[in-house]
Design a protein around this motif. Structure first.
Motif, PDB file in Angstrom:
ATOM      1  N   GLU A   1      13.738   0.877  50.795  1.00  0.00           N
ATOM      2  CA  GLU A   1      13.657   2.258  50.315  1.00  0.00           C
ATOM      3  C   GLU A   1      12.240   2.581  49.845  1.00  0.00           C
ATOM      4  N   THR A   2      11.606   1.625  49.176  1.00  0.00           N
ATOM      5  CA  THR A   2      10.253   1.844  48.663  1.00  0.00           C
ATOM      6  C   THR A   2       9.246   1.969  49.798  1.00  0.00           C
ATOM      7  N   ILE A   3       9.331   1.076  50.771  1.00  0.00           N
ATOM      8  CA  ILE A   3       8.406   1.131  51.912  1.00  0.00           C
ATOM      9  C   ILE A   3       8.572   2.436  52.679  1.00  0.00           C
ATOM     10  N   LEU A   4       9.817   2.802  52.954  1.00  0.00           N
ATOM     11  CA  LEU A   4      10.080   4.026  53.711  1.00  0.00           C
ATOM     12  C   LEU A   4       9.646   5.269  52.946  1.00  0.00           C
ATOM     13  N   ALA A   5       9.608   5.173  51.606  1.00  0.00           N
ATOM     14  CA  ALA A   5       9.194   6.317  50.794  1.00  0.00           C
ATOM     15  C   ALA A   5       7.721   6.639  50.961  1.00  0.00           C
TER      16      ALA A   5
ATOM     17  N   ILE B   1       7.360   4.715  62.727  1.00  0.00           N
ATOM     18  CA  ILE B   1       7.434   4.641  64.186  1.00  0.00           C
ATOM     19  C   ILE B   1       8.276   3.463  64.662  1.00  0.00           C
ATOM     20  N   GLU B   2       8.704   2.618  63.726  1.00  0.00           N
ATOM     21  CA  GLU B   2       9.608   1.510  64.069  1.00  0.00           C
ATOM     22  C   GLU B   2      10.325   1.065  62.804  1.00  0.00           C
ATOM     23  N   ASP B   3      11.621   0.804  62.929  1.00  0.00           N
ATOM     24  CA  ASP B   3      12.404   0.288  61.804  1.00  0.00           C
ATOM     25  C   ASP B   3      13.565  -0.529  62.368  1.00  0.00           C
ATOM     26  N   THR B   4      13.434  -1.857  62.286  1.00  0.00           N
ATOM     27  CA  THR B   4      14.484  -2.742  62.782  1.00  0.00           C
ATOM     28  C   THR B   4      15.326  -3.308  61.639  1.00  0.00           C
ATOM     29  N   GLY B   5      15.035  -2.898  60.425  1.00  0.00           N
ATOM     30  CA  GLY B   5      15.712  -3.461  59.272  1.00  0.00           C
ATOM     31  C   GLY B   5      14.778  -4.380  58.508  1.00  0.00           C
ATOM     32  N   THR B   6      14.342  -5.453  59.160  1.00  0.00           N
ATOM     33  CA  THR B   6      13.423  -6.401  58.522  1.00  0.00           C
ATOM     34  C   THR B   6      11.972  -6.157  58.921  1.00  0.00           C
ATOM     35  N   ARG B   7      11.744  -5.130  59.713  1.00  0.00           N
ATOM     36  CA  ARG B   7      10.388  -4.771  60.134  1.00  0.00           C
ATOM     37  C   ARG B   7      10.260  -3.249  60.120  1.00  0.00           C
ATOM     38  N   ILE B   8       9.276  -2.749  59.382  1.00  0.00           N
ATOM     39  CA  ILE B   8       9.037  -1.309  59.281  1.00  0.00           C
ATOM     40  C   ILE B   8       7.569  -1.052  59.617  1.00  0.00           C
ATOM     41  N   VAL B   9       7.316  -0.092  60.506  1.00  0.00           N
ATOM     42  CA  VAL B   9       5.955   0.230  60.927  1.00  0.00           C
ATOM     43  C   VAL B   9       5.649   1.675  60.564  1.00  0.00           C
ATOM     44  N   LEU B  10       4.558   1.877  59.816  1.00  0.00           N
ATOM     45  CA  LEU B  10       4.123   3.206  59.394  1.00  0.00           C
ATOM     46  C   LEU B  10       2.779   3.524  60.042  1.00  0.00           C
TER      47      LEU B  10
ATOM     48  N   ASP C   1       2.227  -2.509  59.040  1.00  0.00           N
ATOM     49  CA  ASP C   1       3.484  -3.136  59.450  1.00  0.00           C
ATOM     50  C   ASP C   1       4.011  -3.973  58.293  1.00  0.00           C
ATOM     51  N   TRP C   2       5.283  -3.818  57.968  1.00  0.00           N
ATOM     52  CA  TRP C   2       5.935  -4.591  56.916  1.00  0.00           C
ATOM     53  C   TRP C   2       6.996  -5.493  57.539  1.00  0.00           C
ATOM     54  N   GLU C   3       6.927  -6.779  57.237  1.00  0.00           N
ATOM     55  CA  GLU C   3       7.870  -7.754  57.800  1.00  0.00           C
ATOM     56  C   GLU C   3       8.482  -8.586  56.680  1.00  0.00           C
ATOM     57  N   TYR C   4       9.793  -8.701  56.697  1.00  0.00           N
ATOM     58  CA  TYR C   4      10.510  -9.405  55.642  1.00  0.00           C
ATOM     59  C   TYR C   4      10.543 -10.903  55.910  1.00  0.00           C
ATOM     60  N   GLU C   5      10.250 -11.675  54.896  1.00  0.00           N
ATOM     61  CA  GLU C   5      10.272 -13.139  54.918  1.00  0.00           C
ATOM     62  C   GLU C   5       9.541 -13.713  56.144  1.00  0.00           C
ATOM     63  N   PRO C   6       8.258 -13.398  56.270  1.00  0.00           N
ATOM     64  CA  PRO C   6       7.502 -13.819  57.458  1.00  0.00           C
ATOM     65  C   PRO C   6       7.167 -15.309  57.443  1.00  0.00           C
ATOM     66  N   ALA C   7       7.125 -15.899  58.621  1.00  0.00           N
ATOM     67  CA  ALA C   7       6.710 -17.297  58.742  1.00  0.00           C
ATOM     68  C   ALA C   7       5.190 -17.412  58.843  1.00  0.00           C
ATOM     69  N   ARG C   8       4.530 -16.351  59.337  1.00  0.00           N
ATOM     70  CA  ARG C   8       3.075 -16.394  59.500  1.00  0.00           C
ATOM     71  C   ARG C   8       2.524 -14.975  59.498  1.00  0.00           C
TER      72      ARG C   8
END
Length: 327
Positions: A45-49, A87-96, A117-124
């Motif tokens: 919610e915060t990222i999308l805001a 421009i992209e929202d897969t749930g664990t990835r949000i692109v602004l 780009d925001w990615e949840y629990e990234p490995a790298r």
């Protein structure tokens, strides 16, 4: 003596950059499934805001000199109007995607700006190593749970910097703070007679009642024999205040016309990064990379109808392939 001081300063900074985030935060405290789900939903919610239409104020101030004899630059304040779109929202990835709208003699002109780009629990993450080089960097496994990586891309969708951190509420304020990151010089510094080569920085994003802020704590670094030497501290506060009394439609018209082209450009940068273990390309002071001006120009030509999208995509793929090299 200078080399000894430089080596010591570089070693201390490297130690701080490597250790501070882990010592300051540590792994996110263990949470129940319900708590984890609620936290994840609040993060999204915060990222999308951050999407919306804004009046933006850029406030840059060099402050503390770390090098004897260096005189900090005068404070610089600028601003403009910017539309931010999901421009992209897969749930664990949000692109602004950020789009600047400027007045060009009474006619609105759109400049494709930065992307986050925001990615949840990234490995790298794709981290900046130094001039012209971005390489994959592993996020420590114990620091992944509950955290988000933010990767920032330049106007031509080439990489700029990346970091990871946790969204949390402190003293009633929702904010995200990155680990230590390195990133290339902004245009305001790159076009001057250089006395530093890159920034070592911590980034913060925080929501406000009428928008959000991006706060940067930058140490401007000089690459010297044996490592890096801090030159001066800089504080940057970018304030996004909700405002739509400008030609917002111009931003949406630009993106509607060019989004297919830019999607293909993003895909090619991603392919190169995956295939070569990162991205190596020559930087250019005015535009970021040596191919940025042409990539942006083709987007404008698609908008005007003077260049077919397919032709632009083919040329963009060729440019990226020809100007990137193995790390």
């Amino acid at each position: 003596m200078k080399l000894m001081k430089t080596t010591i300063a570089s070693s201390l900074l490297a130690l701080a950059m490597a250790a501070s985030p882990a010592l300051a935060d540590g792994p996110v405290a263990e949470r129940s499934g319900t708590e984890e789900q609620a936290s994840f939903a609040a993060d999204r919610e915060t990222i999308l805001a951050m999407a919306g239409d804004y009046r933006v104020r850029f406030d840059m101030q060099e402050s503390t000199p770390w090098r004897e004899g260096y005189e900090p630059l005068e404070r610089k304040i600028s601003g403009g109007h910017e539309s931010v779109r999901v421009i992209e929202d897969t749930g664990t990835r949000i692109v602004l995607q950020h789009l600047l709208v400027v007045d060009a003699g009474g006619t609105p002109m759109v400049i494709k700006h930065w992307r986050q780009d925001w990615e949840y629990e990234p490995a790298r993450i794709l981290a900046y190593e130094g001039p012209g080089r971005w390489a994959w960097e592993e996020v420590p496994e114990r620091m992944r749970a509950g955290r988000w990586a933010q990767t920032v891309w330049q106007v031509d969708d080439s990489p700029r910097y990346a970091g990871w951190g946790q969204w949390e509420t402190t003293n009633g304020v929702r904010r995200w703070r990155s680990n230590w990151t390195q990133r290339p010089l902004a245009r305001r510094d790159a076009v001057r007679n250089l006395v530093y080569d890159l920034y070592a920085a911590i980034n913060r994003h925080q929501l406000t009642p009428d928008g959000w802020i991006h706060w940067q704590d930058n140490t401007k670094m000089d690459l010297v024999e044996g490592g890096e030497e801090p030159v001066v501290q800089e504080y940057v506060l970018n304030t996004y205040t909700r405002f739509a009394d400008y030609e917002v439609s111009a931003a949406d018209e630009y993106w509607a016309a060019t989004q297919g082209y830019w999607q293909a450009v993003r895909a090619e940068w991603d392919r190169v990064a995956q295939a070569r273990g990162g991205i190596a390309i020559e930087e250019e002071a005015q535009t970021g990379t040596v191919i940025s001006a042409e990539l942006l120009g083709m987007g404008d030509d698609i908008l005007s109808g003077s260049l077919p999208e397919a032709e632009a995509i083919a040329r963009a793929v060729t440019l990226i392939e020809e100007h990137t090299t193995a790390l």
